[in-house]
Each structure stands twice: as C-alpha cells, then as structure tokens.
Enzyme design. Structure first.
Site, mmCIF file in Angstrom:
data_model
loop_
_atom_site.group_PDB
_atom_site.id
_atom_site.type_symbol
_atom_site.label_atom_id
_atom_site.label_comp_id
_atom_site.label_asym_id
_atom_site.label_seq_id
_atom_site.Cartn_x
_atom_site.Cartn_y
_atom_site.Cartn_z
ATOM 1 N N HIS A 175 -1.039 20.845 8.182
ATOM 2 C CA HIS A 175 0.015 19.980 8.694
ATOM 3 C C HIS A 175 0.937 20.660 9.685
ATOM 4 O O HIS A 175 1.081 21.879 9.709
ATOM 5 C CB HIS A 175 0.841 19.422 7.535
ATOM 6 C CG HIS A 175 0.155 18.293 6.847
ATOM 7 N ND1 HIS A 175 0.416 17.934 5.549
ATOM 8 C CD2 HIS A 175 -0.807 17.452 7.282
ATOM 9 C CE1 HIS A 175 -0.361 16.903 5.219
ATOM 10 N NE2 HIS A 175 -1.104 16.599 6.257
ATOM 11 N N HIS A 203 -8.187 17.933 9.625
ATOM 12 C CA HIS A 203 -8.367 18.836 8.485
ATOM 13 C C HIS A 203 -9.808 19.347 8.423
ATOM 14 O O HIS A 203 -10.060 20.522 8.151
ATOM 15 C CB HIS A 203 -8.035 18.117 7.177
ATOM 16 C CG HIS A 203 -6.580 17.782 7.019
ATOM 17 N ND1 HIS A 203 -5.568 18.708 7.143
ATOM 18 C CD2 HIS A 203 -5.967 16.606 6.737
ATOM 19 C CE1 HIS A 203 -4.398 18.120 6.939
ATOM 20 N NE2 HIS A 203 -4.619 16.840 6.695
ATOM 21 N N HIS A 241 -6.758 11.818 11.666
ATOM 22 C CA HIS A 241 -5.962 12.800 10.922
ATOM 23 C C HIS A 241 -6.868 13.621 9.998
ATOM 24 O O HIS A 241 -6.795 14.852 9.980
ATOM 25 C CB HIS A 241 -4.893 12.068 10.103
ATOM 26 C CG HIS A 241 -4.042 12.979 9.261
ATOM 27 N ND1 HIS A 241 -2.761 13.315 9.602
ATOM 28 C CD2 HIS A 241 -4.300 13.618 8.094
ATOM 29 C CE1 HIS A 241 -2.263 14.129 8.676
ATOM 30 N NE2 HIS A 241 -3.183 14.313 7.747
ATOM 31 N N GLU A 242 -7.720 12.942 9.249
ATOM 32 C CA GLU A 242 -8.587 13.653 8.299
ATOM 33 C C GLU A 242 -9.569 14.579 9.007
ATOM 34 O O GLU A 242 -9.876 15.673 8.532
ATOM 35 C CB GLU A 242 -9.329 12.653 7.418
ATOM 36 C CG GLU A 242 -8.443 11.768 6.568
ATOM 37 C CD GLU A 242 -7.429 12.546 5.742
ATOM 38 O OE1 GLU A 242 -7.741 13.669 5.289
ATOM 39 O OE2 GLU A 242 -6.309 12.039 5.561
#
Length: 473
Positions: free
Chosen positions: A230, A224, A220-221
């Site tokens: 998101h 980014h 997930h990170e």
C-alpha cells in the site's frame, strides 16, 4: 489465519450507516472495539515476505497506534478516537496493512519472466464471461503499458496467476465474509499460489460506480500480484481505501507507476518515437539565458518544452535532451501556446490560437480541433497563455493575460467564481504566466525567462529559476 491474512491483500468495506443503527446500549464501547480491530489489522507491525515471517507487535499502546494511523491519513494527531478518525476507519479499503508512499513486499519479490500467464477458473454470473475477460485484460494492460511485461490469458492449469470468483470458505484459509465485507484479495509474486487473485462472489460485480467495480478492484489486486503493497499517496491506486473514480481512459497514477517501474523497469515503447531532428530550420539555443518557453507539459513521465514550432524532449538520465518539430509527432499542430496531459484519459490537450486539440499518442481524437468557447471560455478569449493540471485536486489551471480559470476535469466544465486575478490568488508568481507545468508534486510558473517553483496548497513561492536550466545547461 492471522498470518495468511497479513500476506493477503483485500479490499474491505467496513460497515457504515447502511448496516443499520448501532445498539443504543453502548455505542462508545462498540466504536472502541471496532477501532481496536481496525488498528490491530492495519497498523500493527508486520513482516510481509511470507506467512512464516509475520510477527505482530503487542508493544504499541492503543493511543500510540491510533496516533500512527492519524498521521498516516493526514488527520489531526490527537491519540483520541474522534469523529474524523472514525469516519476514515469506516471507509471502503483494502485489507492489507498500510505503508508510506509506494512500497514493495519484503525481499522485493517479482516475476522474472517477460510473459505472465493468467487463467480465470470461475466466473461471476453478475457479468457476461466476455465482459469479465475484457475487464481483467484491461486491468492487466494498465501495467503492461508501462513496464516490460505482457499478460496472456491461458487455459492451462499451470498459469502463473489463477483468478476466481468464490464466496465464503474457498480453500485459502481466508474465507470471504459475505456482501459488503472483503471484496477481493491477492498474493504477492511467487510459486504455488503466488500472484493468485480471488474475488468475493457475494458482491455485486459491475463496470459502473454502483456495486463493486471489477476494473478498479482487479487493478488494485494485480498491483499486489506484481509486488506492490500500500501507498500513503491518496491519489494512488494502491492507497488502502477503495474509492470509485471515472474509469474512462484511466491510467496508473504517478505513485503506482513509479512503484511498479522500480521493480520491473520502464517499457521502451510508451510514447511514439519522434522523427529525427531536422537539419534545417530556425536556430534555437536551448542554453540562451533569455529563453522564453511557449508551453511546457509532462507526457508519460517526461518533460516537453515547446518553442516556435519545435520542442525539446527531456527524458531519463541516459536519454538526454533532443529537439524535434512539433508536426513530426502531432500532425496539424504548428505552434503550441499551452498544453497539459490528462493522465486519466491518456490524452494531451494542445491550445493554439482560438482552438484546441486532444491527442492520444500521435492520433488526434474525433471532432477536433474545437473552439475555445467549447472548452468553456467566453468569446472574448482568443488565446490561452498557459495551462497546468494540478493532480492533487483534479483541476486544470488555465491562464489568459492577468487572470486564470479553474477547469474541473471530472465534470468537464469550468469551476464557478472564475476567472480570478493571478497576483491576488496565486501570490508570488507575478501578473502573467507564459508556461506552466507540474513536476514531482510542485508547480512551475514561467514568466519571461524566469520561473517560480510554487507550493500550490500553501500558495507560496519556493524558488526562482531560469528557464534554460531545465535543458541541461
């Protein structure tokens, strides 16, 4: 601090019942205070290009912002702080503000090089160093599998992405808050600390469902760190709330794949290259109005239409449509009765007669083929007519004559209460299905030379199409 936190991307675990009972004096007031903090952090208007661009809006009333949050999560839009809304607010989640579908940072920052280096400067004692290294590499590979970027671990102090496990104040104006709070955060691509990812050492880092699963949090990170914000798609890795899923064979969900490929393009070697189309063989007229498919499935974002030992592969706009022999790509498969892709395990399942295979790429997995009874069918079933994976419910529908089964991919077994009659429980598609597939969120059921576009959640037929229209005719 607020500006830095708005640019940071972090997974937050909001205190739930395990934190202890609320004070009995004013639970309503405490709920209201928590809700105000939640909406201020995640649903205020922000600019996300850089800390200096962050501007929080103070114009929205509490009820208006609450309605915005309820609409985002698909809740009943009441503007009232009801129990369903509080439950969603209490879910584990990322600390970045919320977007719709996949999104990118303002200015669409991205890495403008083919090889991205990363360095892990501080490790967690919860796992061996080799496990951390392999897990971080595995999380990066989710992206390098589908975009033309490669990630290389480095010992250099000038690595593009710096990764560390630290607790409390760790020098970036966004201190961690102890166990069960912020799990991690990461910066968008750029110079200096751009792309850097920090993990809270106070968490219990694991490779299982307990504690904080490092693979899922890191993946997930790194989304980014590559430029994704998101998504409103609940199946997306970049959906704001954190949820453990089976990591065995995990691949990026469609929404995340589309988002990162919109920034970097598509890796050219995702699928094995089929052999050139044979010059001999039975004539197959893809533009025949009476064309009946044996099976259809998506593989790696492309559509495959199977007919009489051959398949047509429909790629992107510039790739066109090509025909190939099935055995030139998947040895041992002569004719496909039904097929579907399991994206989480990165496999394709083929049904032929009373057997089925699982392939990863061009390689058949060990112990295959297996008999249909091993899949969960009764001994009376000797052939599967069609199969389609419904991504929104993680179920695969399997059609035999005038009935269908529902297969739970997570538990790897048939759901109870099946088979069911097709015409009763999937009204509008008839009594039999020859081929089925999912494309852009809709299901398509073929019977003979015609097919029905279908909205599964509403159980409603949308359009009737001819099969041949999919093949550039």
């Amino acid at each position: 601090m607020d500006s830095m936190n708005a640019v940071k991307a972090a997974i937050i675990l909001v205190c739930t019942a395990t934190c202890g009972a609320m004070p009995t004096s004013s639970p309503r007031q405490e709920n209201l205070s928590k809700a105000q903090n939640y909406l201020s952090q995640f649903f205020s208007e922000v600019g996300v290009a850089s800390p200096s661009s962050v501007v929080r809006s103070s114009l929205d009333s509490f009820n208006d912002t609450l309605r915005k949050m309820q609409e985002f999560f698909g809740l009943e839009v009441t503007g009232q702080l009801d129990s369903n809304t509080l439950e969603v607010m209490a879910r584990p989640r990322c600390g970045f503000n919320d977007m719709a579908r996949y999104g990118h940072f303002d200015g669409r920052p991205k890495w403008n090089k083919g090889v991205i280096t990363y360095r892990i400067t501080d490790y967690t004692p919860d796992m061996s160093q080799s496990d951390v290294d392999s897990t971080i590499a595995k999380a990066f590979k989710l992206y390098s599998n589908i975009i033309p970027l490669d990630f290389q671990q480095s010992d250099s102090e000038t690595a593009d992405i710096m990764i560390k496990f630290k607790s409390g104040d760790h020098g970036d104006f966004a201190p961690f808050d102890g166990q069960d709070g912020v799990l991690a955060h990461a910066f968008s691509p750029g110079e200096s600390n751009g792309g850097d990812a920090h993990f809270d050492e106070d968490e219990n880092w694991t490779l299982a469902s307990e504690g904080a699963n490092l693979f899922l949090v890191a993946a997930h990170e790194f989304g980014h760190a590559l430029g994704l914000v998101h998504s409103q798609d609940e199946t997306a890795l970049m959906f704001p709330t954190y949820k453990y899923v089976d990591t065995d064979g995990y691949t990026l969900p469609d929404d995340d794949r589309e988002g990162v490929q919109a920034l970097y393009g598509v890796r050219s070697d995702i699928l094995p290259k089929p052999q050139p189309e044979p010059t001999s063989g039975p004539p197959l007229d893809r533009c025949n109005r009476d064309l009946v498919f044996d099976a259809v499935t998506t593989i790696g974002g492309k559509l495959f239409f199977f007919k009489d030992g051959y398949f047509w592969r429909k790629g992107g706009r510039w790739e066109g449509i090509t025909r190939h022999k099935i055995q030139s790509v998947w040895p041992g498969i002569r004719k496909v009765d039904a097929a579907y892709e399991n994206k989480k395990r990165n496999t394709v399942i083929f049904f032929e007669g009373n057997q089925y295979w699982q392939f990863r790429g061009k390689t058949v997995l060990p112990d295959y083929p297996k008999r249909l009874s091993d899949f969960g069918f009764p001994s009376s079933v000797t052939k599967v007519d069609a199969a389609v994976h419904v991504s929104s419910i993680s179920r695969t529908l399997l059609f035999v004559n005038n009935k269908y089964w529902s297969y739970n991919e997570g538990r790897r077994r048939m759901d109870r209460g099946y088979p069911k009659f097709i015409h009763r429980h999937l009204p509008g598609i008839g009594h039999r299905v020859d081929a089925a597939f999912e494309n852009r969120g809709q299901l398509y059921f073929s019977s003979g030379s015609r097919q029905t576009e279908y909205h599964y959640q509403r159980r409603r037929a949308l359009h009737t199409l001819m099969n041949y229209l999919w093949l550039g005719c």
